[in-house]
Design a protein around this motif. Structure first.
Motif, PDB file in Angstrom:
ATOM      1  N   MET A 193     -18.560   0.106 -92.157  1.00  0.00           N
ATOM      2  CA  MET A 193     -19.393   1.250 -92.120  1.00  0.00           C
ATOM      3  C   MET A 193     -18.752   2.522 -93.077  1.00  0.00           C
ATOM      4  N   SER A 194     -19.856   3.144 -93.900  1.00  0.00           N
ATOM      5  CA  SER A 194     -19.227   4.113 -94.656  1.00  0.00           C
ATOM      6  C   SER A 194     -20.131   5.399 -94.486  1.00  0.00           C
ATOM      7  N   HIS A 195     -21.116   5.329 -93.381  1.00  0.00           N
ATOM      8  CA  HIS A 195     -21.829   6.897 -93.369  1.00  0.00           C
ATOM      9  C   HIS A 195     -21.980   7.110 -91.623  1.00  0.00           C
ATOM     10  N   PHE A 196     -21.699   8.299 -91.425  1.00  0.00           N
ATOM     11  CA  PHE A 196     -21.320   8.811 -90.182  1.00  0.00           C
ATOM     12  C   PHE A 196     -22.609   9.755 -89.617  1.00  0.00           C
ATOM     13  N   VAL A 197     -23.193   9.430 -88.364  1.00  0.00           N
ATOM     14  CA  VAL A 197     -24.157  10.129 -87.626  1.00  0.00           C
ATOM     15  C   VAL A 197     -23.501  10.755 -86.224  1.00  0.00           C
ATOM     16  N   VAL A 198     -23.405  12.369 -86.512  1.00  0.00           N
ATOM     17  CA  VAL A 198     -22.694  13.023 -85.164  1.00  0.00           C
ATOM     18  C   VAL A 198     -23.585  12.674 -84.034  1.00  0.00           C
ATOM     19  N   PRO A 199     -22.924  12.079 -82.687  1.00  0.00           N
ATOM     20  CA  PRO A 199     -23.740  11.899 -81.520  1.00  0.00           C
ATOM     21  C   PRO A 199     -24.157  13.383 -80.990  1.00  0.00           C
ATOM     22  N   GLY A 200     -25.297  13.399 -80.308  1.00  0.00           N
ATOM     23  CA  GLY A 200     -25.698  14.385 -79.890  1.00  0.00           C
ATOM     24  C   GLY A 200     -25.161  14.734 -78.237  1.00  0.00           C
ATOM     25  N   GLY A 201     -25.342  15.838 -77.700  1.00  0.00           N
ATOM     26  CA  GLY A 201     -24.836  15.908 -76.450  1.00  0.00           C
ATOM     27  C   GLY A 201     -24.158  17.170 -75.968  1.00  0.00           C
ATOM     28  N   LEU A 209     -18.313  20.008 -85.709  1.00  0.00           N
ATOM     29  CA  LEU A 209     -17.292  20.197 -86.863  1.00  0.00           C
ATOM     30  C   LEU A 209     -16.050  19.248 -86.817  1.00  0.00           C
ATOM     31  N   GLU A 210     -15.581  18.859 -85.570  1.00  0.00           N
ATOM     32  CA  GLU A 210     -14.423  18.035 -85.302  1.00  0.00           C
ATOM     33  C   GLU A 210     -14.922  16.602 -85.893  1.00  0.00           C
ATOM     34  N   TYR A 211     -16.244  16.120 -85.587  1.00  0.00           N
ATOM     35  CA  TYR A 211     -16.925  14.902 -85.940  1.00  0.00           C
ATOM     36  C   TYR A 211     -16.933  15.012 -87.513  1.00  0.00           C
ATOM     37  N   GLU A 212     -17.541  15.752 -87.897  1.00  0.00           N
ATOM     38  CA  GLU A 212     -17.623  15.917 -89.689  1.00  0.00           C
ATOM     39  C   GLU A 212     -16.241  15.752 -90.290  1.00  0.00           C
ATOM     40  N   LYS A 213     -15.246  16.670 -89.683  1.00  0.00           N
ATOM     41  CA  LYS A 213     -14.067  16.560 -90.359  1.00  0.00           C
ATOM     42  C   LYS A 213     -13.288  15.157 -90.527  1.00  0.00           C
ATOM     43  N   GLU A 214     -13.446  14.389 -89.097  1.00  0.00           N
ATOM     44  CA  GLU A 214     -12.424  13.151 -89.031  1.00  0.00           C
ATOM     45  C   GLU A 214     -13.407  12.203 -89.600  1.00  0.00           C
ATOM     46  N   ALA A 215     -14.691  12.065 -89.621  1.00  0.00           N
ATOM     47  CA  ALA A 215     -15.634  11.032 -90.278  1.00  0.00           C
ATOM     48  C   ALA A 215     -15.124  11.117 -91.978  1.00  0.00           C
ATOM     49  N   LEU A 216     -15.241  12.262 -92.614  1.00  0.00           N
ATOM     50  CA  LEU A 216     -15.198  12.462 -93.958  1.00  0.00           C
ATOM     51  C   LEU A 216     -13.769  12.082 -94.250  1.00  0.00           C
ATOM     52  N   TYR A 217     -12.656  12.441 -93.458  1.00  0.00           N
ATOM     53  CA  TYR A 217     -11.145  12.125 -93.769  1.00  0.00           C
ATOM     54  C   TYR A 217     -10.956  10.588 -93.587  1.00  0.00           C
ATOM     55  N   ASN A 218     -11.713   9.968 -92.974  1.00  0.00           N
ATOM     56  CA  ASN A 218     -11.615   8.644 -92.527  1.00  0.00           C
ATOM     57  C   ASN A 218     -12.483   7.682 -93.514  1.00  0.00           C
ATOM     58  N   GLY A 219     -13.046   8.180 -94.700  1.00  0.00           N
ATOM     59  CA  GLY A 219     -13.593   7.034 -95.419  1.00  0.00           C
ATOM     60  C   GLY A 219     -15.026   7.244 -95.356  1.00  0.00           C
ATOM     61  N   ASN A 220     -15.802   8.016 -94.713  1.00  0.00           N
ATOM     62  CA  ASN A 220     -17.294   7.992 -94.607  1.00  0.00           C
ATOM     63  C   ASN A 220     -17.708   8.758 -95.699  1.00  0.00           C
ATOM     64  N   PHE A 221     -18.763   8.607 -96.675  1.00  0.00           N
ATOM     65  CA  PHE A 221     -19.203   9.264 -97.677  1.00  0.00           C
ATOM     66  C   PHE A 221     -20.009  10.715 -97.257  1.00  0.00           C
ATOM     67  N   SER A 222     -20.671  10.447 -96.118  1.00  0.00           N
ATOM     68  CA  SER A 222     -21.789  11.469 -95.719  1.00  0.00           C
ATOM     69  C   SER A 222     -21.576  11.469 -94.156  1.00  0.00           C
ATOM     70  N   VAL A 223     -22.193  12.804 -93.685  1.00  0.00           N
ATOM     71  CA  VAL A 223     -22.340  12.743 -92.384  1.00  0.00           C
ATOM     72  C   VAL A 223     -23.620  13.499 -91.907  1.00  0.00           C
TER      73      VAL A 223
END
Length: 406
Positions: A193-201, A209-223
């Motif tokens: 997978m290469s794109h991330f959707v932040v879980p709500g809750g 912001l933590e999810y955004e940072k880790e997703a982009l740092y670990n190879g995802n192109f967009s969040v």
């Protein structure tokens, strides 16, 4: 023997020049390895002038619409998939939570747009899933199975990273949530997978912001997150896709079940977007699509059916055929590639030599196609090597060429 100072300087200067020269050779070789070019000829029926440029959107469409189902609920397979792709929609079906994730039991012929070459393409969505929730049991489970996810993926639906456990509360290991989900899908479905959707809750303040940072740092192109750019993008010119964080908007059923007034309001918004002169890309989300409004964050199936059918009738094959109904990843990858190719063409009477310089395409890209907008009053044919997959409408509307890249 003592070496004069000026000779030492001369030696060092010569060494530096030689070193730089060798580096330039290495860089030149690396650049040539990373980029490649393809070429083909256009044979015109007349010598009218030709103009060629990358199309803003695939198939030269005016409007790209991406729709994502969050959390991997089974209603995606029971109702949304057969409605759009064609097939038997589930009867009412209560799951382990006593929630009806089924539909109306009818058989759908599918909802389509066309590619401009005489072929119908079914509407496709994306699934944002949590690998930790995908399972085969119980029989009335609320989440998808691996076989169901694979079937939808093979039909062209894209799969987006939504965290392994959908964890948001205090103490969440955001890095693990991102990477474990990537590993889970790789192990079970054999793609990355290469794109991330932040879980709500419920979570710590600004946990997203933590999810955004880790997703982009670990190879995802967009969040897709709580705040960001979009959800409407003008795509006539270059789009800034680098580490893109987008605002997520939802289509949800209301408490009113007497009609489709709520869905009509959403459709009116889309109509206002489509009426813009420039080509646009619009992105939306929901959760479940069964008969029950799951967690009050979903679309009841009658609403979902009404909404998607209305889109198809107005913008799809049976309407003005202006929509490219494709998942977020597919549209993103098209625009990324479109903005990085270099198209050169030289016309001599009735023959046009076209050369396209291609960038190095990331390994995780799934979609590798580019549409060219052809401006000519003449009918034409394509002459190319057998290993280059090209479609054209040269004998009909003579407006576009579609190239499939390996």
């Amino acid at each position: 023997m003592r070496i004069p100072h000026f000779r030492i300087k001369l030696f060092l200067f010569s060494f530096i020049l030689l070193f730089q020269s060798s580096l330039n050779i290495i860089y030149s070789q690396n650049d040539s390895e990373k980029t490649k070019s393809i070429s083909f000829k256009i044979k015109l029926k007349s010598d009218s002038e030709v103009k060629i440029k990358p199309a803003a959107l695939k198939f030269n469409k005016h409007f790209a619409y991406s729709f994502t189902l969050d959390d991997g609920y089974r209603s995606a397979y029971l109702t949304a998939f057969p409605l759009l792709n064609g097939g038997k929609i589930s009867n009412p079906n209560k799951n382990e939570w006593k929630v009806d994730q089924g539909g109306d039991g009818t058989t759908s012929k599918g909802l389509y747009y066309t590619d401009g070459f005489g072929n119908k393409i079914p509407f496709k969505l994306a699934l944002a899933i949590n690998g930790g929730s995908v399972r085969d049991m119980p029989e009335n489970r609320g989440h998808l199975s691996w076989a169901e996810v694979k079937e939808m993926y093979n039909a062209g639906w894209d799969i987006l990273n939504h965290g392994f456990h959908h964890a948001t509360k205090h103490g969440t290991n955001y890095l693990t949530e991102v990477t474990e989900n990537t590993t889970s899908i790789k192990q079970n479905l054999n793609f990355t997978m290469s794109h991330f959707v932040v879980p709500g809750g419920e979570g710590d303040e600004k946990y997203y912001l933590e999810y955004e940072k880790e997703a982009l740092y670990n190879g995802n192109f967009s969040v897709a997150s709580y705040y960001g750019v979009g959800p409407v993008f003008k795509v006539k010119s270059k789009v800034d896709l680098d580490k893109m964080i987008t605002a997520r908007t939802f289509v949800l059923s209301s408490k009113d079940t007497t009609g489709f007034k709520t869905m009509d309001r959403y459709l009116k918004t889309i109509d206002s977007i489509v009426k813009q002169a420039e080509p646009v890309w619009f992105n939306e989300f929901t959760h479940g699509t069964g008969n029950t409004n799951l967690w009050n964050l979903s679309m009841r199936f009658p609403d979902f059916k009404y909404y998607m059918t209305a889109l198809a009738k107005k913008y799809g094959e049976k309407g003005n055929d202006s929509v490219w109904m494709a998942p977020w990843q597919e549209v993103y990858e098209y625009i990324w590639l479109r903005d990085r190719i270099k198209v050169d063409f030289k016309q001599k009477n009735k023959e046009v030599q076209v050369t396209i310089e291609l960038p190095e395409i990331p390994e995780t890209f799934r979609h590798k196609e580019i549409s060219l907008n052809i401006g000519t009053s003449s009918k034409f044919e394509i002459e190319s090597s057998k290993d280059l997959m090209i479609k054209d409408d040269g004998k009909t509307t003579h407006k576009q060429i579609l190239i499939h890249l390996k």
